[in-house]
Design an enzyme around this catalytic site. Structure first.
Site, mmCIF file in Angstrom:
data_model
loop_
_atom_site.group_PDB
_atom_site.id
_atom_site.type_symbol
_atom_site.label_atom_id
_atom_site.label_comp_id
_atom_site.label_asym_id
_atom_site.label_seq_id
_atom_site.Cartn_x
_atom_site.Cartn_y
_atom_site.Cartn_z
ATOM 1 N N THR A 40 3.508 -0.844 -2.544
ATOM 2 C CA THR A 40 4.106 -2.182 -2.485
ATOM 3 C C THR A 40 4.572 -2.597 -3.873
ATOM 4 O O THR A 40 3.862 -2.426 -4.855
ATOM 5 C CB THR A 40 3.104 -3.217 -1.941
ATOM 6 O OG1 THR A 40 2.778 -2.886 -0.589
ATOM 7 C CG2 THR A 40 3.699 -4.619 -1.968
ATOM 8 N N PHE A 53 5.500 -5.580 -6.335
ATOM 9 C CA PHE A 53 5.211 -6.987 -6.576
ATOM 10 C C PHE A 53 6.094 -7.490 -7.722
ATOM 11 O O PHE A 53 6.360 -6.746 -8.675
ATOM 12 C CB PHE A 53 3.745 -7.196 -6.960
ATOM 13 C CG PHE A 53 2.777 -6.949 -5.833
ATOM 14 C CD1 PHE A 53 2.273 -8.000 -5.090
ATOM 15 C CD2 PHE A 53 2.369 -5.661 -5.514
ATOM 16 C CE1 PHE A 53 1.368 -7.781 -4.054
ATOM 17 C CE2 PHE A 53 1.480 -5.415 -4.481
ATOM 18 C CZ PHE A 53 0.978 -6.484 -3.742
#
Length: 380
Positions: free
Chosen positions: A281, A283
């Site tokens: 992921t 960010f």
């Protein structure tokens, strides 16, 4: 029989003439740009261009060539505009808003907000970027993160923006467009889902599994081997782990991170349960001031355009024309209740570059002149 070499020689002669005429035309458009600088007129004149295209199409003798001529002259005029935008920037007629260039982010003397609870992947992303000793607090929603930064309660917010398997986090994209906060950095967290439970948990007795919907989805293959388990969604993976700790029920388990296991004293019952390896992921680190690190190499923008043929291509062509590498584009519909904008879209674009690079300045200038709206989300 036609002589192929002779045909090719004739084409070469015509091409040479076309290049000469094109350069002559571009020289004239430079003079037009100088006039517009003096008079304050806009580069793009849609009515003038439309009339020009109609007039050149009338010169076409072969009807089969009408569409090609229309496309050719549309591109010629687009290149003329790009040349004029470049000249405007060189002459100091920039549309850029002021910003602060900093050497680096002060990661020690700051306050950071993240969504979720300790042990969540957003928490891990914060630690990954700012370190374990950073002053921080958590809130229930991403919107509250943006509000905390907007109001100065936090210097930075950590927000997930996309996952390598699940794609973009649409709500975060929408919030970046809505708030006047700016991306100043990014960090990546490898998502390693683990099956967690209370010490002494026996998988044979498990009846339910808690996790974020994405966590459940990303471990679908493993969960399919336990079809009798009830899948219960939670706001985030760390909260799922917290629920197991609070319930103290050995028939319930959670899919969460190693950090969550450590925080809540849970055992790792099984690792390697994610469907795809390399699940990561991205960010973004967001702040409320228009400041960027000097050596930043990624631009993020969002712009709006009407739902008309060729408009998106024309806007993206400013990035291509300036030799910049576009590495991401996402579309999001504009709210249907916005008057006059039903079926229009916002486009979020990432491309390589620094805000002080003349090529980036030219590209942004062209998009700003020709899009319905544009917003710089960050340079990082």
């Amino acid at each position: 029989m036609l002589d192929l070499n002779e045909i090719r020689n004739n084409i070469d002669k015509i091409d040479s003439q076309l290049v000469e005429l094109f350069e002559e035309r571009m020289k004239l458009t430079t003079e037009v740009a100088e006039y517009k600088i003096e008079t304050g007129k806009k580069v793009l004149d849609p009515a003038r261009e439309k009339a020009k295209l109609e007039s050149v199409k009338k010169l076409v003798k072969n009807p089969d060539n009408v569409h090609a001529i229309d496309d050719l002259f549309a591109q010629i005029m687009a290149n003329s505009r790009k040349n004029q935008y470049m000249l405007l920037e060189k002459m100091g007629q920039t549309l850029r808003e002021p910003y602060e260039a900093i050497d680096e982010i002060n990661k020690k003397n700051c306050k950071v907000v993240y969504q979720g609870v300790p042990g969540a992947y957003s928490y891990a992303a914060m630690i990954n970027f700012f370190g374990k000793d950073v002053d921080n607090f958590n809130v229930p929603t991403w919107r509250e993160c943006m509000e905390a930064v907007k109001q100065g309660k936090a210097d930075y917010a950590v927000l997930p923006i996309e996952n390598s398997n699940a794609g973009i986090v649409a709500d975060v994209y929408d919030l970046l467009q809505e708030y006047n906060n700016y991306i100043i950095a990014e960090t990546y967290v490898k998502i390693e889902h683990l099956l967690l439970g209370l010490p002494g948990t026996d998988l044979e007795n498990v009846t339910a599994v808690y996790s974020h919907p994405q966590g459940l989805m990303q471990c679908d293959r493993f969960l399919d081997t336990h079809k009798n388990w009830q899948r219960i969604s939670q706001a985030n993976t760390a909260l799922a782990a917290k629920m197991i700790f609070q319930e103290h029920n050995k028939t319930h388990v959670a899919i969460a991170s190693k950090e969550a296991a450590e925080l809540y004293g849970l055992d790792i019952l099984k690792s390697g349960i994610t469907d795809q390896e390399g699940n990561t992921t991205r960010f973004v680190i967001v702040t409320n001031t228009r400041k960027f690190v000097k050596n930043a190499q990624k631009m993020s923008i969002v712009f709006e355009t009407a739902n008309e043929a060729g408009t998106l291509y024309n806007l993206l062509s400013h990035i291509i024309y300036n030799g910049l590498n576009m590495n991401k584009i996402e579309s999001r519909p504009i709210e249907g209740n916005v008057e006059g904008k039903r079926w229009n879209f916002r486009f979020f674009v990432d491309f390589a570059g620094n805000i002080d690079d003349p090529k980036v300045m030219n590209a942004l200038r062209g998009i700003e002149e020709e899009a319905e709206s544009i917003k710089l989300l960050g340079n990082y």
